[in-house]
Design a protein around this motif. Structure first.
Motif, PDB file in Angstrom:
ATOM      1  N   LEU A   2      -9.582  -8.060  10.696  1.00  6.25           N
ATOM      2  CA  LEU A   2      -9.883  -9.485  10.573  1.00  6.25           C
ATOM      3  C   LEU A   2      -9.821  -9.946   9.127  1.00  6.25           C
ATOM      4  CD1 LEU A   2     -12.758 -10.183  13.110  1.00  6.25           C
ATOM      5  CD2 LEU A   2     -10.296 -10.478  13.376  1.00  6.25           C
ATOM      6  N   ASP A   3      -9.753  -8.999   8.190  1.00  7.27           N
ATOM      7  CA  ASP A   3      -9.627  -9.300   6.756  1.00  7.27           C
ATOM      8  C   ASP A   3      -8.627  -8.320   6.161  1.00  7.27           C
ATOM      9  OD1 ASP A   3     -11.912 -11.283   6.437  1.00  7.27           O
ATOM     10  OD2 ASP A   3     -12.999  -9.558   7.230  1.00  7.27           O
ATOM     11  N   LEU A   4      -8.069  -8.696   5.009  1.00  5.57           N
ATOM     12  CA  LEU A   4      -7.105  -7.817   4.348  1.00  5.57           C
ATOM     13  C   LEU A   4      -7.758  -6.499   3.943  1.00  5.57           C
ATOM     14  CD1 LEU A   4      -4.909  -9.779   1.783  1.00  5.57           C
ATOM     15  CD2 LEU A   4      -4.209  -8.733   3.918  1.00  5.57           C
ATOM     16  N   PRO A   5      -7.061  -5.381   4.124  1.00  2.23           N
ATOM     17  CA  PRO A   5      -7.537  -4.113   3.567  1.00  2.23           C
ATOM     18  C   PRO A   5      -7.356  -4.094   2.057  1.00  2.23           C
ATOM     19  CG  PRO A   5      -5.397  -3.817   4.576  1.00  2.23           C
ATOM     20  CD  PRO A   5      -5.804  -5.233   4.853  1.00  2.23           C
ATOM     21  N   LYS A   6      -7.790  -2.999   1.402  1.00  2.00           N
ATOM     22  CA  LYS A   6      -7.734  -2.934  -0.062  1.00  2.00           C
ATOM     23  C   LYS A   6      -6.321  -2.756  -0.594  1.00  2.00           C
ATOM     24  CE  LYS A   6     -10.696   0.403  -0.823  1.00  2.00           C
ATOM     25  NZ  LYS A   6     -11.557   1.354  -1.547  1.00  2.00           N
ATOM     26  N   SER A   7      -5.469  -2.095   0.163  1.00  2.00           N
ATOM     27  CA  SER A   7      -4.124  -1.770  -0.307  1.00  2.00           C
ATOM     28  C   SER A   7      -3.288  -1.356   0.889  1.00  2.00           C
ATOM     29  CB  SER A   7      -4.178  -0.610  -1.315  1.00  2.00           C
ATOM     30  OG  SER A   7      -4.655   0.572  -0.673  1.00  2.00           O
ATOM     31  N   LEU A   8      -1.980  -1.163   0.652  1.00  2.00           N
ATOM     32  CA  LEU A   8      -1.133  -0.678   1.733  1.00  2.00           C
ATOM     33  C   LEU A   8      -1.488   0.752   2.127  1.00  2.00           C
ATOM     34  CD1 LEU A   8       2.516  -2.013   1.232  1.00  2.00           C
ATOM     35  CD2 LEU A   8       0.938  -2.480   3.100  1.00  2.00           C
ATOM     36  N   GLU A   9      -1.946   1.557   1.149  1.00  2.00           N
ATOM     37  CA  GLU A   9      -2.394   2.906   1.507  1.00  2.00           C
ATOM     38  C   GLU A   9      -3.575   2.837   2.462  1.00  2.00           C
ATOM     39  OE1 GLU A   9      -1.207   3.682  -2.885  1.00  2.00           O
ATOM     40  OE2 GLU A   9      -1.835   1.995  -1.676  1.00  2.00           O
ATOM     41  N   ARG A  69      -2.368  -2.621 -14.150  1.00  2.00           N
ATOM     42  CA  ARG A  69      -0.973  -2.778 -13.750  1.00  2.00           C
ATOM     43  C   ARG A  69      -0.727  -2.120 -12.396  1.00  2.00           C
ATOM     44  NH1 ARG A  69       0.169  -1.889 -19.216  1.00  2.00           N
ATOM     45  NH2 ARG A  69       0.629   0.313 -18.836  1.00  2.00           N
ATOM     46  N   ILE A  70      -1.332  -0.944 -12.187  1.00  2.00           N
ATOM     47  CA  ILE A  70      -1.176  -0.260 -10.903  1.00  2.00           C
ATOM     48  C   ILE A  70      -1.865  -1.058  -9.798  1.00  2.00           C
ATOM     49  CG2 ILE A  70      -1.854   1.806  -9.606  1.00  2.00           C
ATOM     50  CD1 ILE A  70      -1.310   3.412 -12.162  1.00  2.00           C
ATOM     51  N   GLU A  71      -3.066  -1.576 -10.079  1.00  2.00           N
ATOM     52  CA  GLU A  71      -3.768  -2.404  -9.093  1.00  2.00           C
ATOM     53  C   GLU A  71      -2.947  -3.649  -8.746  1.00  2.00           C
ATOM     54  OE1 GLU A  71      -7.500  -3.109 -11.011  1.00  2.00           O
ATOM     55  OE2 GLU A  71      -8.441  -1.324 -10.154  1.00  2.00           O
ATOM     56  N   HIS A  72      -2.333  -4.238  -9.773  1.00  2.00           N
ATOM     57  CA  HIS A  72      -1.499  -5.424  -9.550  1.00  2.00           C
ATOM     58  C   HIS A  72      -0.309  -5.076  -8.655  1.00  2.00           C
ATOM     59  CE1 HIS A  72       0.154  -9.375 -10.477  1.00  2.00           C
ATOM     60  NE2 HIS A  72       1.328  -8.782 -10.636  1.00  2.00           N
ATOM     61  N   HIS A  73       0.317  -3.924  -8.907  1.00  2.00           N
ATOM     62  CA  HIS A  73       1.445  -3.477  -8.089  1.00  2.00           C
ATOM     63  C   HIS A  73       1.010  -3.299  -6.635  1.00  2.00           C
ATOM     64  CE1 HIS A  73       4.729  -1.034  -6.558  1.00  2.00           C
ATOM     65  NE2 HIS A  73       3.870  -0.074  -6.283  1.00  2.00           N
ATOM     66  N   LYS A  74      -0.154  -2.685  -6.426  1.00  2.00           N
ATOM     67  CA  LYS A  74      -0.644  -2.456  -5.074  1.00  2.00           C
ATOM     68  C   LYS A  74      -0.929  -3.784  -4.365  1.00  2.00           C
ATOM     69  CE  LYS A  74      -2.699   2.088  -6.001  1.00  2.00           C
ATOM     70  NZ  LYS A  74      -2.056   2.889  -4.951  1.00  2.00           N
TER      71      LYS A  74
END
Length: 601
Positions: free
Chosen positions: A301-308, A353-358
């Motif tokens: 019902l909400d976005l997860p933290k990342s695609l992983e 930068r990695i968080e932004h990419h995710k």
């Protein structure tokens, strides 16, 4: 004994899949390995079979008590000598199991990392022959990963204390940065890396624009009434409210979050594992280590933290290989929220930068007009040559429209109103809705007032969501969530760029429950009756032993029994999931149910 013999006679499978045999040979021969394999892909066999081939006891690091319990219950059903040692046991039982470990009575022992790395436990391991060391859920060691656990960092000590014992690290989710960190932090630099396909073709991926979340969720769950599943929510309050709502709608829904009493969480988890149609409404505190193979859906019902995190969470559906569904609602507020979290991050620039990419990868997945499976697999470095045909964008390709003019209207409205207002206010200005607040700020006199009357409020909301997701607009943290322009919007405003956006599909009204066939269930009436009789036998056997039904047989085993209809004990070894121990223990009861069915038919 050969790996093939163990595969058939202990685990009940006819052939290895993918890299399984190669991994088993490598580890059984004393080599280290990092195994990347999707949930339900057979990771456990990659250390369980070498554990039985090699002399000594295999020690398996596992992060959660529930996972250990499930794994040991399943192995005991197969006749394998296994145990877990963790904090759920009384002190006397811990001591008794440690003594049996020292006497070499176990093939496999499951322990948590914090116990394994104590001096006392390491000293005990030094006194016994070890077959291998397996580190499950190895992504927990990575700070780039979605489920970092500091206690996993201690596991590097295994390489120092036991350099001659083969080690195998396993995970279902790891992008390139996570893989590198696993190898480095666990001192597995010489390990062979085995990467299976991340594809879970039995899972259908669907993402819907968030319009009326409760109504949308109810419509989705009506398609899965009578099936087990998980609904993920971001907050504890939403978990409680959603569980109550679903209970009122007639679903066996239970809440699960860290704020509940431990005994309540345990009771709800046991019901989910032991019953066949429970919907668990949970925060992401629930799920890791849940081996239940017949979860037919996972809803967000909400976005997860990342695609992983999304891949890991949706991977809890369809572990038995039968049809399952991953369904997610996604809206403008989700975009705002994740961008706020990124802006608030105190991490250094490299991590940011990695968080932004995710983040961009996650938003890109939600907004894509491509095959979702291709986008998801590409993130993990895998190319799917053709669209999958089993996701929403394949089954109902989204329409795209040329939205350059409307995008410039939206961006201009943000600028003309001072770059400090939220979406609802901006839409009212564009559509000429002059309320008291708009008149007080004088925004009924700006050039963008009323120029967007040709689009509905819902259509404008979609435009703002997609512009924010694509980075043309940013959330102004100092401005209490108002939107502001970014550098990226300059070419668009100057007329140097063409922009195409997706049309959001119409939200369908809740449909009446359909006569939907459960995954694995036969289509013909005779097959359905035998399926029901075998499920009843499974439930009876499980209740007698106080274990979840799937520990006895998976739905895939039931489906194979219905299709093959074995007549004698020898035929049972051809059935998926039935080896020598299960044939010996349950074969007569299975054959009697099939014979009674044939006579009645």
């Amino acid at each position: 004994m050969t790996p093939e013999y163990l595969l058939q006679h202990v685990f009940g499978y006819q052939r290895f899949r993918g890299h399984q045999r190669e991994i088993i040979d490598h580890v059984a021969g004393g080599g280290d390995a990092l195994v990347l394999m999707p949930t339900g892909g057979g990771k456990s066999l990659c250390y369980q079979i070498p554990a039985l081939l090699r002399a000594g006891t295999a020690v398996v690091v596992s992060p959660l008590i529930a996972l250990m319990q499930d794994q040991v219950d399943a192995l005991e059903q197969l006749g394998v000598k296994a145990a877990f040692i963790n904090s759920s046991l009384p002190w006397e039982e811990v001591r008794a199991r440690e003594q049996r470990l020292l006497r070499g009575e176990y093939d496999l022992v499951y322990v948590a990392p914090e116990r394994l790395c104590t001096d006392a436990f390491l000293d005990k391991l030094a006194r016994i022959p070890q077959a291998l060391l397996a580190i499950d859920e190895a992504h927990c060691v990575s700070q780039w990963g979605h489920d970092f656990r500091p206690e996993y960092l201690q596991l590097a000590v295994l390489a120092e204390r036991f350099p001659d014992v083969p080690r195998i690290a396993l995970t279902a989710t790891a992008d390139a940065a996570t893989r590198r960190e696993i190898l480095e932090r666990l001192q597995l630099k010489e390990a062979r890396v085995f990467a299976a396909s991340f594809d879970r073709p039995n899972i259908r991926y669907r993402v819907a624009p968030k319009a009326a979340p409760r109504r949308q969720l109810l419509a989705f769950l009506e398609e899965h009434r009578g099936e087990a599943g998980i609904v993920y929510c971001l907050s504890r309050k939403r978990v409680e409210d959603t569980a109550r709502f679903l209970q009122q709608a007639g679903f066996a829904a239970l809440p699960y979050h860290a704020g509940l009493a431990a005994e309540t969480r345990a009771a709800h988890q046991q019901r989910f594992l032991h019953e066949e149609a429970v919907v668990m409404v949970a925060t992401v505190a629930f799920g890791m280590g849940i081996d239940k193979p017949d979860v037919r859906f996972v809803a967000h019902l909400d976005l997860p933290k990342s695609l992983e995190a999304y891949y890991q969470e949706t991977g809890r559906a369809g572990r038995d290989g039968l049809a399952a569904e991953a369904w997610m609602l996604y809206g403008l507020q989700d975009v705002v929220m994740v961008r706020q979290l990124l802006a608030q991050s105190q991490a250094d620039e490299r991590i940011k930068r990695i968080e932004h990419h995710k983040l961009e990868a996650l938003l890109g997945y939600c907004e894509t007009t491509e095959c979702r499976r291709q986008v998801l697999l590409r993130y993990f470095g895998e190319i799917l040559a053709e669209p999958c045909g089993n996701c929403d964008t394949c089954l109902e390709p989204p329409a795209v429209w040329e939205a350059t003019r409307e995008a410039r209207m939206a961006l201009s409205c943000v600028y003309r109103t001072g770059q400090r207002f939220g979406v609802k206010y901006l839409i009212d200005v564009l559509r000429g809705q002059a309320d008291e607040r708009i008149r007080r700020f004088g925004h009924d006199r700006v050039s963008t007032f009323g120029i967007g009357g040709h689009l509905s409020a819902a259509q404008w909301k979609s435009v703002f969501r997609q512009l924010t997701a694509a980075g043309y607009l940013a959330v102004d943290m100092a401005g209490h969530g108002g939107l502001r322009l970014t550098e990226k919007c300059r070419p668009l405003l100057r007329g140097e760029e063409i922009l195409r956006l997706r049309h959001d599909p119409q939200v369908r009204k809740t449909a009446a429950a359909k006569d939907r066939r459960a995954a694995g269930m036969p289509e013909d009436e005779d097959g359905k009756r035998l399926w029901a009789a075998l499920r009843a036998l499974r439930r009876q056997l499980a209740e007698a032993q106080q274990v979840p039904p799937y520990i006895i047989f998976s739905d895939a085993t039931l489906a194979d029994l219905v299709e093959r209809r074995p007549r004698d004990p020898g035929d049972l070894l051809e059935v998926v999931g039935i080896g020598d121990a299960k044939r010996e223990r349950y074969g007569q009861a299975i054959l009697e149910v099939i014979r009674d069915h044939e006579v009645a038919a």
